[in-house]
Every structure is written in structure tokens, then in C-alpha cells.
Design an enzyme around this catalytic site. Structure first.
Site, mmCIF file in Angstrom:
data_model
loop_
_atom_site.group_PDB
_atom_site.id
_atom_site.type_symbol
_atom_site.label_atom_id
_atom_site.label_comp_id
_atom_site.label_asym_id
_atom_site.label_seq_id
_atom_site.Cartn_x
_atom_site.Cartn_y
_atom_site.Cartn_z
ATOM 1 N N ASP A 155 0.850 -1.195 0.000
ATOM 2 C CA ASP A 155 0.000 0.000 0.000
ATOM 3 C C ASP A 155 0.881 1.237 0.000
ATOM 4 O OD1 ASP A 155 -2.929 -0.874 2.051
ATOM 5 O OD2 ASP A 155 -2.185 -1.588 0.109
ATOM 6 N N ASP A 157 0.342 4.029 1.376
ATOM 7 C CA ASP A 157 0.226 4.873 2.587
ATOM 8 C C ASP A 157 0.781 4.208 3.844
ATOM 9 O OD1 ASP A 157 -3.355 4.178 2.887
ATOM 10 O OD2 ASP A 157 -1.590 2.908 3.105
ATOM 11 N N TRP A 217 -13.289 -0.477 -2.411
ATOM 12 C CA TRP A 217 -12.671 -0.855 -1.133
ATOM 13 C C TRP A 217 -13.191 -2.195 -0.630
ATOM 14 C CZ3 TRP A 217 -14.150 -2.416 3.596
ATOM 15 C CH2 TRP A 217 -13.173 -2.382 4.619
ATOM 16 N N GLU A 220 -10.574 -7.872 -1.608
ATOM 17 C CA GLU A 220 -9.501 -8.538 -2.375
ATOM 18 C C GLU A 220 -8.491 -9.188 -1.457
ATOM 19 O OE1 GLU A 220 -9.295 -5.284 -1.738
ATOM 20 O OE2 GLU A 220 -7.247 -5.306 -0.999
ATOM 21 N N ASP A 221 -8.285 -8.571 -0.266
ATOM 22 C CA ASP A 221 -7.304 -9.178 0.654
ATOM 23 C C ASP A 221 -7.910 -10.401 1.353
ATOM 24 O OD1 ASP A 221 -7.595 -6.692 3.340
ATOM 25 O OD2 ASP A 221 -9.036 -7.484 1.907
ATOM 26 N N MET A 247 0.032 4.292 9.021
ATOM 27 C CA MET A 247 -0.766 4.559 7.816
ATOM 28 C C MET A 247 -1.006 6.065 7.717
ATOM 29 S SD MET A 247 -4.522 3.389 6.535
ATOM 30 C CE MET A 247 -4.251 1.640 6.585
ATOM 31 N N HIS A 250 -6.107 9.362 5.034
ATOM 32 C CA HIS A 250 -6.734 9.569 3.720
ATOM 33 C C HIS A 250 -8.233 9.350 3.835
ATOM 34 C CE1 HIS A 250 -7.321 5.234 3.367
ATOM 35 N NE2 HIS A 250 -6.069 5.083 3.725
ATOM 36 N N ARG A 252 -11.795 7.671 2.809
ATOM 37 C CA ARG A 252 -12.148 6.270 2.567
ATOM 38 C C ARG A 252 -12.456 6.085 1.080
ATOM 39 N NH1 ARG A 252 -14.352 2.420 6.189
ATOM 40 N NH2 ARG A 252 -14.010 0.375 5.311
HETATM 41 C C1 UD2 Z 1 -7.059 -1.629 3.838
HETATM 42 C C2 UD2 Z 1 -5.880 -2.531 3.580
HETATM 43 C C3 UD2 Z 1 -5.568 -2.475 2.098
HETATM 44 C C4 UD2 Z 1 -6.753 -2.949 1.285
HETATM 45 C C5 UD2 Z 1 -7.998 -2.134 1.675
HETATM 46 C C6 UD2 Z 1 -9.234 -2.780 1.095
HETATM 47 C C7 UD2 Z 1 -4.427 -2.658 5.518
HETATM 48 C C8 UD2 Z 1 -3.290 -2.051 6.288
HETATM 49 N N1 UD2 Z 1 -4.751 -2.041 4.348
HETATM 50 O O1 UD2 Z 1 -6.588 -0.348 3.429
HETATM 51 O O2 UD2 Z 1 -4.443 -3.331 1.798
HETATM 52 O O3 UD2 Z 1 -6.962 -4.318 1.528
HETATM 53 O O4 UD2 Z 1 -8.184 -2.080 3.090
HETATM 54 O O5 UD2 Z 1 -9.269 -2.640 -0.282
HETATM 55 O O6 UD2 Z 1 -5.004 -3.650 5.923
HETATM 56 N N2 UD2 Z 1 -5.268 3.248 -3.592
HETATM 57 C C9 UD2 Z 1 -4.903 4.356 -4.378
HETATM 58 N N3 UD2 Z 1 -5.867 5.246 -4.759
HETATM 59 C C10 UD2 Z 1 -7.176 5.088 -4.382
HETATM 60 C C11 UD2 Z 1 -7.528 3.967 -3.594
HETATM 61 C C12 UD2 Z 1 -6.549 3.053 -3.201
HETATM 62 O O7 UD2 Z 1 -3.741 4.547 -4.705
HETATM 63 O O8 UD2 Z 1 -7.989 5.933 -4.754
HETATM 64 C C13 UD2 Z 1 -4.229 2.255 -3.249
HETATM 65 C C14 UD2 Z 1 -3.183 2.784 -2.287
HETATM 66 O O9 UD2 Z 1 -1.954 2.118 -2.470
HETATM 67 C C15 UD2 Z 1 -3.813 2.403 -0.954
HETATM 68 C C16 UD2 Z 1 -4.355 1.010 -1.260
HETATM 69 O O10 UD2 Z 1 -4.833 1.115 -2.606
HETATM 70 O O11 UD2 Z 1 -2.880 2.374 0.087
HETATM 71 C C17 UD2 Z 1 -5.472 0.540 -0.326
HETATM 72 O O12 UD2 Z 1 -6.514 1.486 -0.323
HETATM 73 P P1 UD2 Z 1 -6.842 2.372 1.013
HETATM 74 O O13 UD2 Z 1 -5.562 2.794 1.629
HETATM 75 O O14 UD2 Z 1 -7.812 3.420 0.602
HETATM 76 O O15 UD2 Z 1 -7.601 1.305 1.952
HETATM 77 P P2 UD2 Z 1 -7.397 1.035 3.529
HETATM 78 O O16 UD2 Z 1 -6.470 2.004 4.162
HETATM 79 O O17 UD2 Z 1 -8.705 0.811 4.148
HETATM 80 MN MN MN Z 2 -4.907 3.113 3.616
#
Ligand code: UD2
Ligand code: MN
Length: 298
Positions: A155, A157, A217, A220-221, A247, A250, A252
Site C-alpha cells: 500500500d 500509505d 474498497w 480482495e485481501d 498509515m 486519507h 475512505r
Molecule cells: C485496507 C488494507 C488495504 C486494502 C484495503 C481494502 C491494511 C493495512 N490495508 O486499506 O491493503 O486491503 O483495506 O481494499 O489492511 N489506492 C490508491 N488510490 C485510491 C484507492 C486506493 O492509490 O484511490 C491504493 C493505495 O496504495 C492504498 C491502497 O490502494 O494504500 C489501499 O486502499 P486504502 O488505503 O484506501 O484502503 P485502507 O487504508 O482501508
Molecule cells: Mn490506507
């Protein structure tokens, strides 16, 4: 009495000899490693706990400081032979400041770990819902063409807080982001594979990569967790006191409302949904100094 003494003396001699043989093998092994000059698995110059630098930094400034990085975000150690050729694969769209902060923290860690590495930014170039799994699969195939052996799905972030989080696939698969600040540095579920994971080719292709079907969102994981279970793969992790990440804040991403339905057949679908079903136009690749940008139409 005399015979017992003899037997005892013989036993001690044999034990001593076998211990000497063992040590000489050990020395042999180390000297073999030295002969091949393979980079250390746990380099001595690692510092352990790091306080991430979360200030936004310019690429110019990083290019000036990271003298070891060659065009394409690539580095190969000169004083030893790297154990793995590591591809860092970062899914990306509209997260420019996160990308700069991550690169500013990650390049020095990868350098200290004496890895041969390349950083790939997998940019989704269209306006369709974000498809992380598909970006990862395409990034994997493109990086494999550059002869990488270890693939870290990262990721944008997540900023490491310890340089003992080894990025060189010491085991596979590994879930590196075991303790994230937004989850109070706890692992909510031992099947979790979100955040940062590391795979070698064999296991990644065994699970047929990531699903291409999850957009926006979530899911996939989890789907990837089911793939590891269906293939009886253990997930390796570093100690919770080491595998810590911050992290960056950002908004959602819009939620994938279909994820629960899609997850119902993860165990069986994985064989036909992933690397094997990937259809994509060859992406545009631009090699900047600090990274290789792969622009992908999903
Ligand atoms: C959680 C998970 C992430 C992913 C997501 C569900 C952890 C620490 N992180 O992250 O791996 O499974 O849930 O999908 O468990 N991104 C972009 N632009 C966007 C949206 C996403 O670049 O508009 C990329 C970016 O690398 C980001 C990653 O996708 O870090 C995951 O998306 P997130 O950070 O918005 O999701 P988060 O923090 O809930
Ligand atoms: Mn994130």
C-alpha cells in the site's frame, strides 16, 4: 571397570570428532557464503526502530540524497551478491503526497537491507473503480519480465517503523504489515493479508495471483486469504514488536458492496480468476529516477 573406562574414552573421542566436523562444515558454509560473497540475510547496519519522516519531500531532494538509486528506482548492491531481486509493487491513483513520503522512507531501508530491488508504481490510468488486485497481477507479470524473484505488494500509505522488517522474501508468503497504527498495532485476524505482503514466484503462481474481480474498497485481501487456505500455505510474519507501520491519513475509498457475495466462492473460483484470466493492453512504462511508473488501463 577397565573396559568401561575404555568405552567412555572412545565415546568422548567420537563425540569430540563429530563436533569438530560439524564446526568445520559450519565454517565451510560461512566461508562458502563468503566465497560467493552473498549479501547477509540480517545486515549488521540495520537500526531497528525508525521514526518515519512524514514530511512531504520533493523528488529533486530525494534524487540528490539517494545517490545509490539508478534510473527506474533500481539498485543492486556492489559489495555483495543480493539474495533476491525484489520488486516493490505499489498500487496507485491520486495519492501523490503519500507516494513521495513512502519513497523517502523506503529507499533508505531497502538500501540498508542490501537488496537488489526495483520500485514499480502501478498507476490505474483510467477512471474506472479502483482495481487493486488487477493492478497487482499486471505489475507482477511486468516485474517478472525484469527477472525479479521476490514480489512485495505494498500500500502507498504504509510507512515502516522498523528496518528489521525484511523485504527480501525470507519466507513466502509473508504478511509484513502485522501491526498498523490505525488498528492499534494489533492483528485483528491471523488470516489478514491487507497492507504489505511478500511472495516468491512459486507460491504466488500457486494461488493464481490476486482476484481481478474486486473493485473499490474491500474484499480482495480476504479473497487472497482464502486462496492461501485453499492451497494450505502458512502465512509468515515478523514479531508484532518489529512489524510496525504507520498509515498516512486519507479519505475512505468507496466501498465494494458486492464483496460479501463475491467472497462466497473464493475457495473454488481462485483457479479461474487471477493471473490465468488476466486480459490487458500492454501498459506504458516510464523509468523515472526513483521509480518505474507502469500506467495501466484496467
Ligand atoms: C485496507 C488494507 C488495504 C486494502 C484495503 C481494502 C491494511 C493495512 N490495508 O486499506 O491493503 O486491503 O483495506 O481494499 O489492511 N489506492 C490508491 N488510490 C485510491 C484507492 C486506493 O492509490 O484511490 C491504493 C493505495 O496504495 C492504498 C491502497 O490502494 O494504500 C489501499 O486502499 P486504502 O488505503 O484506501 O484502503 P485502507 O487504508 O482501508
Ligand atoms: Mn490506507
Amino acid at each position: 571397570m577397565q573396559t568401561e573406562r575404555y568405552i567412555w574414552a572412545l565415546y568422548v573421542t567420537v563425540l569430540g570428532l563429530s563436533f569438530l566436523v560439524f564446526c568445520s562444515n559450519l565454517t565451510l558454509l560461512t566461508s562458502e557464503q563468503e566465497d560467493n560473497n552473498i549479501c547477509q540475510k540480517y545486515p549488521k547496519n540495520l537500526v531497528g526502530t525508525i521514526y518515519p519522516n512524514l514530511t512531504d519531500t520533493s523528488y529533486k531532494d530525494m534524487e540528490f540524497r539517494f545517490t545509490w538509486v539508478q534510473t527506474g528506482g533500481h539498485h543492486t548492491p556492489t559489495r555483495c551478491k543480493p539474495r533476491e531481486r525484489v520488486a516493490i509493487l505499489i498500487p496507485f491513483r491520486n495519492r501523490n503526497n503519500h507516494l513521495r513520503i513512502l519513497l523517502n522512507n523506503l529507499h533508505p531501508i531497502l538500501y540498508r537491507q542490501q537488496l537488489g530491488y526495483t520500485i514499480y508504481i502501478l498507476k490505474q490510468a483510467d477512471e474506472k473503480p479502483f482495481n487493486k488486485g488487477k493492478l497487482f497481477n499486471i505489475g507482477y507479470l511486468e516485474a517478472k519480465k525484469d527477472n525479479h524473484t521476490c514480489f512485495v505488494f505494498h500500500d502507498v500509505d504504509l510507512i515502516p517503523e522498523n528496518d528489521n522488517i525484511l523485504y527480501g522474501c525470507v519466507r513466502s508468503p509473508m504478511h509484513l504489515s502485522r501491526a498498523v497504527n490505525t488498528l492499534n498495532y494489533k492483528l485483528p485476524d491471523k488470516r489478514l493479508l491487507g497492507g504489505v505482503t511478500a511472495w516468491k514466484t512459486k507460491e504466488f503462481e500457486q494461488v493464481n495471483g490476486w482476484s481481478n474481480l474486486f473493485v473499490n474498497w474491500g474484499g480482495e485481501d480476504d479473497d487472497m486469504s482464502y486462496r492461501t487456505i485453499a492451497n494450505k500455505l502458512s502465512i509468515f510474519r515478523f514479531r508484532i514488536s518489529v512489524a510496525r507501520y504507520q498509515m498516512l491519513k486519507h479519505r475512505r475509498t468507496p466501498v465494494n458492496t458486492a464483496r460479501h457475495r463475491q467472497l462466497k466462492d473464493s475457495y473454488t473460483r481462485y483457479k479461474i480468476d487471477g493471473l490465468s484470466s488476466l486480459v490487458y493492453q500492454s501498459p506504458r512504462t516510464q523509468r523515472y529516477r526513483l521509480f518505474t511508473m507502469v500506467s495501466i488501463d484496467t
